[in-house]
Design a protein around this motif. Sequence first.
Motif, PDB file in Angstrom:
ATOM      1  N   ASP A 194      12.658 -12.244  -1.856  1.00 30.04           N
ATOM      2  CA  ASP A 194      12.013 -12.437  -3.150  1.00 30.04           C
ATOM      3  C   ASP A 194      10.547 -12.020  -3.086  1.00 30.04           C
ATOM      4  O   ASP A 194      10.008 -11.407  -4.015  1.00 30.04           O
ATOM      5  CB  ASP A 194      12.134 -13.907  -3.566  1.00 30.04           C
ATOM      6  N   MET A 195       9.886 -12.324  -1.975  1.00 29.14           N
ATOM      7  CA  MET A 195       8.472 -11.999  -1.801  1.00 29.14           C
ATOM      8  C   MET A 195       8.233 -10.489  -1.800  1.00 29.14           C
ATOM      9  O   MET A 195       7.222 -10.002  -2.327  1.00 29.14           O
ATOM     10  CB  MET A 195       7.983 -12.610  -0.487  1.00 29.14           C
ATOM     11  N   PHE A 196       9.164  -9.717  -1.225  1.00 30.68           N
ATOM     12  CA  PHE A 196       8.998  -8.265  -1.135  1.00 30.68           C
ATOM     13  C   PHE A 196       9.446  -7.527  -2.404  1.00 30.68           C
ATOM     14  O   PHE A 196       9.159  -6.336  -2.542  1.00 30.68           O
ATOM     15  CB  PHE A 196       9.773  -7.720   0.071  1.00 30.68           C
ATOM     16  N   THR A 197      10.107  -8.206  -3.304  1.00 31.41           N
ATOM     17  CA  THR A 197      10.642  -7.529  -4.490  1.00 31.41           C
ATOM     18  C   THR A 197       9.571  -6.784  -5.292  1.00 31.41           C
ATOM     19  O   THR A 197       9.781  -5.622  -5.676  1.00 31.41           O
ATOM     20  CB  THR A 197      11.389  -8.533  -5.383  1.00 31.41           C
ATOM     21  N   PRO A 198       8.396  -7.378  -5.565  1.00 31.28           N
ATOM     22  CA  PRO A 198       7.414  -6.651  -6.394  1.00 31.28           C
ATOM     23  C   PRO A 198       6.759  -5.461  -5.703  1.00 31.28           C
ATOM     24  O   PRO A 198       6.105  -4.654  -6.372  1.00 31.28           O
ATOM     25  CB  PRO A 198       6.356  -7.726  -6.707  1.00 31.28           C
ATOM     26  N   VAL A 199       6.882  -5.343  -4.382  1.00 36.28           N
ATOM     27  CA  VAL A 199       6.154  -4.293  -3.667  1.00 36.28           C
ATOM     28  C   VAL A 199       7.092  -3.282  -3.009  1.00 36.28           C
ATOM     29  O   VAL A 199       6.673  -2.524  -2.134  1.00 36.28           O
ATOM     30  CB  VAL A 199       5.194  -4.889  -2.609  1.00 36.28           C
ATOM     31  N   THR A 200       8.347  -3.254  -3.420  1.00 33.65           N
ATOM     32  CA  THR A 200       9.310  -2.305  -2.859  1.00 33.65           C
ATOM     33  C   THR A 200      10.142  -1.666  -3.972  1.00 33.65           C
ATOM     34  O   THR A 200      10.261  -2.208  -5.074  1.00 33.65           O
ATOM     35  CB  THR A 200      10.273  -2.994  -1.872  1.00 33.65           C
TER      36      THR A 200
ATOM     37  N   ASP B 215       0.831  -1.198   0.000  1.00 33.37           N
ATOM     38  CA  ASP B 215       0.000   0.000   0.000  1.00 33.37           C
ATOM     39  C   ASP B 215       0.869   1.253   0.000  1.00 33.37           C
ATOM     40  O   ASP B 215       0.628   2.196  -0.756  1.00 33.37           O
ATOM     41  CB  ASP B 215      -0.909  -0.007   1.226  1.00 33.37           C
ATOM     42  N   ALA B 216       1.887   1.269   0.849  1.00 27.33           N
ATOM     43  CA  ALA B 216       2.791   2.420   0.899  1.00 27.33           C
ATOM     44  C   ALA B 216       3.497   2.611  -0.438  1.00 27.33           C
ATOM     45  O   ALA B 216       3.651   3.738  -0.921  1.00 27.33           O
ATOM     46  CB  ALA B 216       3.815   2.235   2.020  1.00 27.33           C
ATOM     47  N   ASN B 217       3.908   1.523  -1.049  1.00 27.40           N
ATOM     48  CA  ASN B 217       4.665   1.637  -2.293  1.00 27.40           C
ATOM     49  C   ASN B 217       3.813   2.216  -3.414  1.00 27.40           C
ATOM     50  O   ASN B 217       4.252   3.106  -4.145  1.00 27.40           O
ATOM     51  CB  ASN B 217       5.207   0.263  -2.694  1.00 27.40           C
ATOM     52  N   LEU B 218       2.565   1.758  -3.541  1.00 26.16           N
ATOM     53  CA  LEU B 218       1.704   2.262  -4.602  1.00 26.16           C
ATOM     54  C   LEU B 218       1.158   3.647  -4.286  1.00 26.16           C
ATOM     55  O   LEU B 218       0.805   4.396  -5.202  1.00 26.16           O
ATOM     56  CB  LEU B 218       0.555   1.294  -4.850  1.00 26.16           C
ATOM     57  N   ASP B 219       1.086   4.010  -3.001  1.00 28.42           N
ATOM     58  CA  ASP B 219       0.654   5.359  -2.623  1.00 28.42           C
ATOM     59  C   ASP B 219       1.820   6.334  -2.549  1.00 28.42           C
ATOM     60  O   ASP B 219       1.639   7.501  -2.180  1.00 28.42           O
ATOM     61  CB  ASP B 219      -0.065   5.334  -1.267  1.00 28.42           C
ATOM     62  N   LYS B 220       3.014   5.869  -2.881  1.00 24.57           N
ATOM     63  CA  LYS B 220       4.228   6.695  -2.872  1.00 24.57           C
ATOM     64  C   LYS B 220       4.485   7.282  -1.488  1.00 24.57           C
ATOM     65  O   LYS B 220       4.783   8.471  -1.326  1.00 24.57           O
ATOM     66  CB  LYS B 220       4.126   7.813  -3.922  1.00 24.57           C
TER      67      LYS B 220
END
Length: 528
Positions: A116-122, A84-89
């Motif tokens: 690996d799990m956090f790669t797409p959301v960070t 959520d934080a990543n997409l909301d900048k």
Amino acid sequence: MNTAEVLVAGLETEGVEYVFGLPGEENEATMFALRDSDVTFVPVRHEQGAAFMADVWGRLTGDAGVCLSTLGPGATNLLTGVADANLDKAPLVAITGQGGLESLHKESHQTLDVVDMFTPVTKWNAQISDPGIVHESVRKAFKTAEYEKPGATHLELPEDVAYEDCEVEPMESRRRVRRPEPDVPSVDEVRDLLADADRPLVIAGNGAVRTDASENLRSFAENYDLPVAATYMGKGAVSDDDERSLLTLDSGDHEEASDAIDSADLVITVGYDIAEHDPADWNPSGGTTIVHLDSEPAEVYEHYNPDVEVVSDIAAAVRELDACCEEIDADFESDWYDDLREHILADVTAVPDEDDSFTVEGVLPILRDAMDSEDVLLSDVGSHKMTIAQNFVTYEPNTCIISNGLASMGISVPGGLAADLAVDSNVVAATGDGGFMMNAAEIETATRIGCGYTILLFNDDEYGLITEEQVEHRGEHFGTELQNPDFQTFAESFGIEAYRPDDWDELESVLETAVGSDEMSLVEVVIE
């Protein structure tokens, strides 16, 4: 010091005030390093709540919020809030524990490939596999999370590495990386478009409130009488009290802002991110002349293909545009959008009749009167969010917090805690019954650490937004009805004040009391 102690010393160097999280076996070294530091650790009831707290802290302060979990299920529970934080900048640094390095090559208890799990959301994430890299890892995590466009980063610290002796010192924090001034050729192109325009219009996005661009944007709009429509996350970039504000891109029950865009011959987007609002809604034909002002190039999209892109510091770009118009002696049409604004305001400020049932639309003008202009309204996700985003009159940047990137339910109760810690103003966390129950346990966290904010709970006994969409699509709904507890009794069990007003007069009195109080409270509004 051991590695965990150097990591925490790095948090101190970065100016971190709070770490939100849960203790576990694998982050034990970090926990005791926090105990002996100047950083306040806030134990929460669920890791998702911790990530939402860090998310909202980052949105409101511009400094990375920090959340902490152990390995396995602790890390997976963090994931939604981090995304959520990543997409909301929103700048956020997540820290997770992990088993010892000697166990990671095989199937082990609670072991997942968390990096690996956090790669797409960070924006960036890494394992601290050696004590000698902890200082660089902490500095990079904060630097990357906080520079434009901000977002989430993640550090994993295996428990054996955490206890190893560490000879490095934390790296000093530096001034945040800034984008350069706009390039001259791009500014010249914009000047030519402005010279030919009669009805330019501005769309203010998340970047307009996230940076210091708001002041420059207000000056630009005032100097040249430019209408400004905001995305949900750009609310407050220009005050809705300003006669040039068209509120949001789709305010109220009408589409006046969309009508204004249709009538405009040039659209200037300021800090606009298409994850906030699909451009197909306001540029369906793809034929609108667009200038894109942002810290990054525009996404490639059929409905958002700007004629000119000014990629630079956003505030500097707006300042240059202001100067541009002065150079060309801009004389844009005035008053062409006045009727549209009047219709919008009449809709969103309408006061309900005395015998009307409670609605979100009816509550918002009363809530607005109970809040000062600097007070913060944080919305959860659901049908009430759409109404708040479209109808809630907003006067200052970052005072109406809408999650519209990932748009995850459950953010408002934990987010209200972080907002109360981050700002001196009053805080209202608005939520539906669905989102409230997802993280209602964080009321205990809030009361334990002495927070005081108002939870405004709209109760319709269902996932209302999904009901609305199903009915619109199919004429019926399924799987959306809920059975709730007695929310007043539930709230009082945490030792906080709880209200369930029966009519509009009582609601007005309750909101004035609750919002202005320094105590935790819950106001339930039953939507029939």
